[in-house]
Design a protein around this motif. Structure first.
Motif, PDB file in Angstrom:
ATOM      1  N   THR A 221       0.844  -1.193   0.000  1.00  0.00           N
ATOM      2  CA  THR A 221       0.000   0.000   0.000  1.00  0.00           C
ATOM      3  C   THR A 221       0.878   1.242   0.000  1.00  0.00           C
ATOM      4  OG1 THR A 221      -1.668  -1.179   1.306  1.00  0.00           O
ATOM      5  CG2 THR A 221      -1.881   1.205   1.158  1.00  0.00           C
ATOM      6  N   GLY A 222       0.540   2.201  -0.849  1.00  0.00           N
ATOM      7  CA  GLY A 222       1.300   3.440  -0.913  1.00  0.00           C
ATOM      8  C   GLY A 222       2.724   3.247  -1.373  1.00  0.00           C
ATOM      9  N   GLY A 223       2.998   2.094  -2.001  1.00  0.00           N
ATOM     10  CA  GLY A 223       4.349   1.806  -2.447  1.00  0.00           C
ATOM     11  C   GLY A 223       5.331   1.651  -1.317  1.00  0.00           C
ATOM     12  N   SER A 224       4.814   1.460  -0.074  1.00  0.00           N
ATOM     13  CA  SER A 224       5.691   1.548   1.085  1.00  0.00           C
ATOM     14  C   SER A 224       5.484   0.458   2.120  1.00  0.00           C
ATOM     15  CB  SER A 224       5.495   2.915   1.753  1.00  0.00           C
ATOM     16  OG  SER A 224       6.238   3.024   2.941  1.00  0.00           O
ATOM     17  N   THR A 225       4.236   0.096   2.436  1.00  0.00           N
ATOM     18  CA  THR A 225       3.974  -0.849   3.523  1.00  0.00           C
ATOM     19  C   THR A 225       3.426  -2.160   2.981  1.00  0.00           C
ATOM     20  OG1 THR A 225       1.731   0.026   3.860  1.00  0.00           O
ATOM     21  CG2 THR A 225       3.511   1.001   5.157  1.00  0.00           C
ATOM     22  N   PHE A 226       3.581  -3.231   3.776  1.00  0.00           N
ATOM     23  CA  PHE A 226       3.082  -4.528   3.336  1.00  0.00           C
ATOM     24  C   PHE A 226       2.284  -5.215   4.425  1.00  0.00           C
ATOM     25  CE2 PHE A 226       7.556  -5.418   4.658  1.00  0.00           C
ATOM     26  CZ  PHE A 226       7.333  -6.329   5.676  1.00  0.00           C
ATOM     27  N   CYS A 227       1.367  -6.073   4.001  1.00  0.00           N
ATOM     28  CA  CYS A 227       0.527  -6.895   4.867  1.00  0.00           C
ATOM     29  C   CYS A 227       0.074  -8.100   4.048  1.00  0.00           C
ATOM     30  CB  CYS A 227      -0.706  -6.117   5.355  1.00  0.00           C
ATOM     31  SG  CYS A 227      -0.456  -5.069   6.820  1.00  0.00           S
ATOM     32  N   THR A 228      -0.858  -8.869   4.614  1.00  0.00           N
ATOM     33  CA  THR A 228      -1.520  -9.956   3.905  1.00  0.00           C
ATOM     34  C   THR A 228      -3.003  -9.614   3.801  1.00  0.00           C
ATOM     35  OG1 THR A 228       0.059 -11.559   4.806  1.00  0.00           O
ATOM     36  CG2 THR A 228      -1.972 -12.447   3.909  1.00  0.00           C
ATOM     37  N   GLY A 229      -3.679 -10.165   2.813  1.00  0.00           N
ATOM     38  CA  GLY A 229      -5.119  -9.981   2.674  1.00  0.00           C
ATOM     39  C   GLY A 229      -5.716 -11.135   1.892  1.00  0.00           C
ATOM     40  N   PHE A 230      -7.024 -11.054   1.619  1.00  0.00           N
ATOM     41  CA  PHE A 230      -7.680 -12.188   0.970  1.00  0.00           C
ATOM     42  C   PHE A 230      -8.934 -11.744   0.233  1.00  0.00           C
ATOM     43  CE2 PHE A 230      -9.031 -11.678   5.314  1.00  0.00           C
ATOM     44  CZ  PHE A 230     -10.408 -11.898   5.332  1.00  0.00           C
ATOM     45  N   MET A 231      -9.194 -12.402  -0.899  1.00  0.00           N
ATOM     46  CA  MET A 231     -10.455 -12.228  -1.605  1.00  0.00           C
ATOM     47  C   MET A 231     -11.566 -12.825  -0.755  1.00  0.00           C
ATOM     48  SD  MET A 231      -9.662 -10.644  -4.377  1.00  0.00           S
ATOM     49  CE  MET A 231     -11.189 -10.738  -5.298  1.00  0.00           C
ATOM     50  N   MET A 244     -10.291  -8.271   1.634  1.00  0.00           N
ATOM     51  CA  MET A 244     -10.218  -7.864   3.036  1.00  0.00           C
ATOM     52  C   MET A 244      -8.790  -7.904   3.556  1.00  0.00           C
ATOM     53  SD  MET A 244     -13.497  -9.446   5.095  1.00  0.00           S
ATOM     54  CE  MET A 244     -12.875  -8.732   6.643  1.00  0.00           C
ATOM     55  N   THR A 245      -8.518  -7.025   4.509  1.00  0.00           N
ATOM     56  CA  THR A 245      -7.265  -7.043   5.251  1.00  0.00           C
ATOM     57  C   THR A 245      -7.533  -6.376   6.595  1.00  0.00           C
ATOM     58  OG1 THR A 245      -4.892  -6.527   5.143  1.00  0.00           O
ATOM     59  CG2 THR A 245      -6.415  -4.870   4.272  1.00  0.00           C
ATOM     60  N   ALA A 246      -6.482  -6.034   7.324  1.00  0.00           N
ATOM     61  CA  ALA A 246      -6.641  -5.418   8.638  1.00  0.00           C
ATOM     62  C   ALA A 246      -6.696  -3.897   8.527  1.00  0.00           C
ATOM     63  CB  ALA A 246      -5.487  -5.822   9.553  1.00  0.00           C
ATOM     64  N   ASP A 247      -7.466  -3.274   9.405  1.00  0.00           N
ATOM     65  CA  ASP A 247      -7.555  -1.814   9.434  1.00  0.00           C
ATOM     66  C   ASP A 247      -6.193  -1.187   9.692  1.00  0.00           C
ATOM     67  OD1 ASP A 247      -9.266   0.788   9.880  1.00  0.00           O
ATOM     68  OD2 ASP A 247      -8.015   0.629  11.674  1.00  0.00           O
ATOM     69  N   HIS A 248      -5.387  -1.806  10.561  1.00  0.00           N
ATOM     70  CA  HIS A 248      -4.104  -1.191  10.893  1.00  0.00           C
ATOM     71  C   HIS A 248      -3.094  -1.297   9.755  1.00  0.00           C
ATOM     72  CE1 HIS A 248      -2.731  -5.331  12.014  1.00  0.00           C
ATOM     73  NE2 HIS A 248      -1.544  -4.854  11.692  1.00  0.00           N
ATOM     74  N   CYS A 249      -3.445  -2.024   8.688  1.00  0.00           N
ATOM     75  CA  CYS A 249      -2.580  -2.043   7.505  1.00  0.00           C
ATOM     76  C   CYS A 249      -2.642  -0.725   6.744  1.00  0.00           C
ATOM     77  CB  CYS A 249      -2.945  -3.213   6.595  1.00  0.00           C
ATOM     78  SG  CYS A 249      -2.482  -4.821   7.305  1.00  0.00           S
ATOM     79  N   GLY A 250      -3.578   0.144   7.120  1.00  0.00           N
ATOM     80  CA  GLY A 250      -3.512   1.532   6.690  1.00  0.00           C
ATOM     81  C   GLY A 250      -4.212   1.892   5.399  1.00  0.00           C
ATOM     82  N   ILE A 251      -5.087   1.029   4.880  1.00  0.00           N
ATOM     83  CA  ILE A 251      -5.805   1.378   3.653  1.00  0.00           C
ATOM     84  C   ILE A 251      -7.029   2.213   4.008  1.00  0.00           C
ATOM     85  CG2 ILE A 251      -6.981   0.512   1.602  1.00  0.00           C
ATOM     86  CD1 ILE A 251      -5.391  -2.050   1.864  1.00  0.00           C
TER      87      ILE A 251
END
Length: 607
Positions: A221-231, A244-251
Motif C-alpha cells: 500500500t502506498g508503495g511503502s507498507t506490506f501486509c496480507t489480505g484475501f479475496m 479484506m485485510t486489517a484496518d491497521h494495515c492503513g488502507i
C-alpha cells in the motif's frame, strides 16, 4: 511519507523528438533521476517505533516527485509510426523500486514497461486496460536500484501522453521480497526472512485447504507498507472482487488506489518445517498481481478493512474467493494462511478451540506454524473452511507460545461488512469458498425456480440451509425466536433469551442501533402500565436495545410504542421501557444487541 531531494543528472525536456534511433541504442541518451541513498540505521530505528505503535511493516521509502513525459525523460522515433519515451531511476542501495502515478492514461496501441537495467526483472506491459476511474496507477516492485520506465506509442499519441502521465512517487525498497529480488536481508533488518518453523502451502499438511490458499495474497500500500489480505465471497457468489485485510494495515479511501496484491507467491516445493531451508530464501515469483482498489468499509473496533479491487484478478491466476461465517458460533479449531515477513505463503494450525470475545478471536498457541510481521490482515478459518477473522495483533513467532488476536468477522459484520457482502439482503450468515473459476447462478431460495441448475429448488437445495426463507434464521444455531414470525408467546414474568446466531429481522427505525434481534409476542393479562426491561440480568449480553410495537402481526408497523437503549443502571447498557397495555391485547417485543452484540440475558415483563 518523506519527501526526498532528488538529483537530476540529465534532463531532456523535449517538445519534439531526437532523430530516429533504435531502442537498443546506448542508455546514455536516457536521463536519470537519482533519489537519496537509504539511511538503513535510521530506517531500522523508525521501523522499531512503527512496530511498537502497531503500524503495518514498511518495506520501501516514498520519494515525492512531479514528473511528466513533457518535462522529463527522452523521446525517440523508433520508425515512421512509433515513438518511445524513457526515463531512468536510481537509488544507490535500494533492493527494489516501485512507482506511483497520480495521473495515468495510455491511448490504444500504447504500452508502458518497467524493467531493471541488469535485465533480470521486468513487469508485464501496462496498457489502456489498466486504466481505472481513480486515474491513478501504482506498480509492483522491480528488483534492484537501477530501473527504467519505458512508454511506446503511436507518434500521434505523444501529445496525449505528455498530458496524461504524471509520476508523483518513486519508492525505494530496502527489505521484504528478498529472495524474489536476488538479495539477502540486510543485517539486523527485521522483519527478515520468515522463521523456519513456518509451513509452506506446498507441504502435505495443507492438503484439503487448496481453495482457501488460492484466495490469499501479499499486499503493498502506498508503495511503502506490506501486509496480507484475501479475496472474500458474497451471498450472491457472483465473483465481485471484494478484498479484506486489517484496518491497521492503513488502507483508507484516499490511498486505496495504491493497493497492489501479489497472487500465488509460494514456494514451488515443501521445505521441511524446522529446517535451514525453511528459514532461508524460497523460489516464489511476483509476476501475478492486481493493482488499484476502492475503499468500501472498515473499523478499528474489529480491525478490518474491505475494499473492492478495480477489476477481478486475471482468471489465469486461479484466485478463489474465501468463504466466511458471520454467526457467533464457536469454532472447534482454526487455520491461518498468511505471508510472514512478505515471504512465500505459509499455513498454520491450531487444533484447540480459539478463545472468543466481542471483538476478537484469539489463537492461544499455534500447534504447528506461527505468524510474523507481514502476516497482519491474513484470514483465520474455522473447521468448516470459513473465515472467522483477520489477523490484528499478537506476539506469536517461531520459538514462543504467545497468542494472536484476529478481528472477529461476526463483529465486523454489523460494522459495515453486511452492507457489501450481503447487499441482496438475504440474511445469510455464512457462505463457502467460491473456487477459482466459480461464480454463476446462485439458488435464490424463495422463487420456485432451480436457479443454479442442480435439480433442487429453493429450500430443497442444501445451499439454502442458511437462508431465513428456509427457516435457517440466517445461520447455524439461530434461536427459535430469531424471526418475528416465530416470536415466543409470553405473558408477565422473566424469560431467558440468547441472540447468538440471530439476524436483524424487522424494522429498526425507532433505534438504528438494533441488531441481532429475537422476538416475543406479549399478551397482557391485566391492564395498566407494563415495565419491559433487561435490567438486572447477569447474562453475557450487557448492551441491549429494546423496541415495543402495538399488535401481533409481522412485520410490525415501523412506528413503535416505545424504545430504549441504555435506560438501566445495572448493567449500565441494558434497556427498559414503560408502555400502557390492555388486558387481552398482544404486543410485539424486539430485543437485540447494540450494533450486533450477542449473548444471553433475561427479559422481564411486569404490570
Amino acid at each position: 511519507m518523506r519527501t526526498s531531494q532528488f538529483i537530476l543528472l540529465f534532463l531532456c525536456s523535449l517538445i519534439g523528438f531526437s532523430g530516429t534511433v533504435h531502442a537498443q541504442d546506448s542508455l546514455k541518451l536516457v536521463p536519470t533521476i537519482s533519489v537519496d541513498s537509504l539511511d538503513l540505521l535510521a530506517l531500522q530505528m523508525e521501523d522499531d517505533l512503527r512496530d511498537q505503535q502497531g503500524l503495518a511493516p514498511r518495506y520501501a521509502v516514498p520519494n515525492l516527485v512531479e514528473i511528466t513525459a513533457a518535462t522529463h525523460g527522452h523521446w525517440e522515433k523508433l520508425d515512421d509510426k512509433l515513438a518511445m519515451w524513457r526515463l531512468r531511476f536510481t537509488c544507490k542501495n535500494a533492493i527494489s523500486m516501485n512507482f506511483g502515478f497520480q495521473r495515468w492514461l495510455l491511448p490504444i496501441d500504447s504500452e508502458m514497461m518497467i524493467y531493471n537495467v541488469e535485465g533480470t526483472h521486468r513487469i508485464r506491459p501496462f496498457t489502456i486496460d489498466d486504466y481505472n476511474d481513480s486515474g491513478e496507477l501504482w506498480t509492483p516492485a522491480v528488483a534492484g536500484g537501477d530501473v527504467i520506465i519505458e512508454i511506446r506509442c503511436p507518434q500521434n499519441a505523444v501529445t496525449l501522453i505528455k498530458e496524461e502521465i504524471k509520476l508523483t512517487s518513486v519508492n525505494a525498497g530496502y527489505r521484504g521480497f528478498h529472495e524474489a529480488f536476488g538479495q539477502q536481508p540486510l543485517p539486523n533488518n527485521i522483519p527478515s526472512l520468515s522463521g523456519s518453523c513456518n509451513i509452506d502451502v506446498a507441504c502435505p499438511e495443507s492438503v484439503g485447504w487448496e481453495n482457501e490458499i488460492d484466495c490469499v495474497g501479499v499486499i503493498s500500500t502506498g508503495g511503502s507498507t506490506f501486509c496480507t489480505g484475501f479475496m472474500v465471497n458474497n451471498t450472491s457468489q457472483d465473483g465481485t472482487p471484494y478484498f479484506m485485510t486489517a484496518d491497521h494495515c492503513g488502507i483508507v479511501s484516499g490511498n486505496a488506489p495504491s493497493l497492489v496484491v501479489y497472487w500465488n507467491y509460494e514456494n514451488s516445493f515443501c521445505r521441511t518445517p524446522g529446517s535451514a531451508a525453511s528459514g532461508g530464501p524460497g523460489d516464489g515469483v511476483l509476476n501475478q498481481f492486481s493493482t488499484g482498489s476502492i475503499y468500501r468499509a472498515g473499523s478499528a473496533t474489529s480491525d478490518f478493512t474491505l475494499v473492492e479491487l478495480n477489476s477481478p484478478p486475471n482468471a489465469a491466476f486461479g484466485v478463489s474467493f474465501c468463504g466466511w461465517d458471520a454467526s457467533t458460533s464457536a469454532p472447534t479449531s482454526a487455520v491461518g494462511i498468511h505471508h510472514p515477513a512478505t515471504d512465500e505463503k505459509r499455513i498454520s494450525f491450531e487444533n484447540q478451540p480459539p478463545s472468543l470475545s466481542t471483538n476478537f478471536v484469539t489463537v492461544n498457541d499455534w500447534d504447528a506454524g506461527t505468524t510474523e510481521p507481514g502476516s497482519s490482515g491474513s484470514p483465520l478459518f474455522d473447521q468448516n473452511h470459513r473465515v472467522i477473522g483477520q489477523l490484528c495483533c499478537g506476539g506469536a513467532a517461531c520459538g514462543n507460545n504467545l497468542s494472536d488476536d484476529y478481528g472477529r468477522f461476526s463483529r465486523s459484520w454489523n460494522l459495515g461488512l453486511a452492507a457489501w457482502l450481503d447487499s441482496a439482503g438475504t440474511g445469510q450468515l455464512f457462505v463457502d469458498t467460491l473456487p477459482a473459476g466459480g461464480g454463476g447462478p446462485v439458488e435464490q431460495c424463495s422463487n420456485g425456480t432451480d436457479d443454479d441448475g442442480d435439480g433442487l429448488v429453493d429450500c430443497n437445495d442444501p445451499d439454502c440451509a442458511p437462508s431465513p426463507a428456509c427457516g435457517g434464521g440466517g445461520g447455524p444455531g439461530a434461536p427459535a425466536n430469531d424471526l418475528c414470525s416465530d416470536a415466543q408467546a409470553v405473558g408477565e414474568g422473566v424469560f431467558a433469551f440468547d441472540n447468538t446466531g440471530s439476524v436483524l429481522d424487522g424494522p429498526n427505525a425507532c433505534d438504528t442501533n438494533m441488531g441481532t434481534d429475537v422476538w416475543f409476542a406479549y399478551t397482557a393479562t391485566t391492564s395498566g402500565t407494563a415495565t419491559i426491561e433487561t435490567c438486572g440480568s447477569a447474562g453475557s449480553l450487557d448492551d441491549t436495545v429494546l423496541i415495543v410495537y402495538d399488535g401481533g402481526s409481522c412485520p410490525p408497523s415501523p412506528t413503535c410504542l416505545a424504545s430504549d437503549d441504555d435506560g438501566c443502571t445495572t448493567p449500565n447498557f441494558s434497556s427498559t421501557v414503560s408502555v400502557p397495555v390492555v388486558a387481552g391485547n398482544t404486543y410485539l417485543i424486539q430485543v437485540g444487541g447494540w450494533n450486533g452484540a450477542t449473548g444471553n440475558s433475561d427479559l422481564s415483563i411486569s404490570v
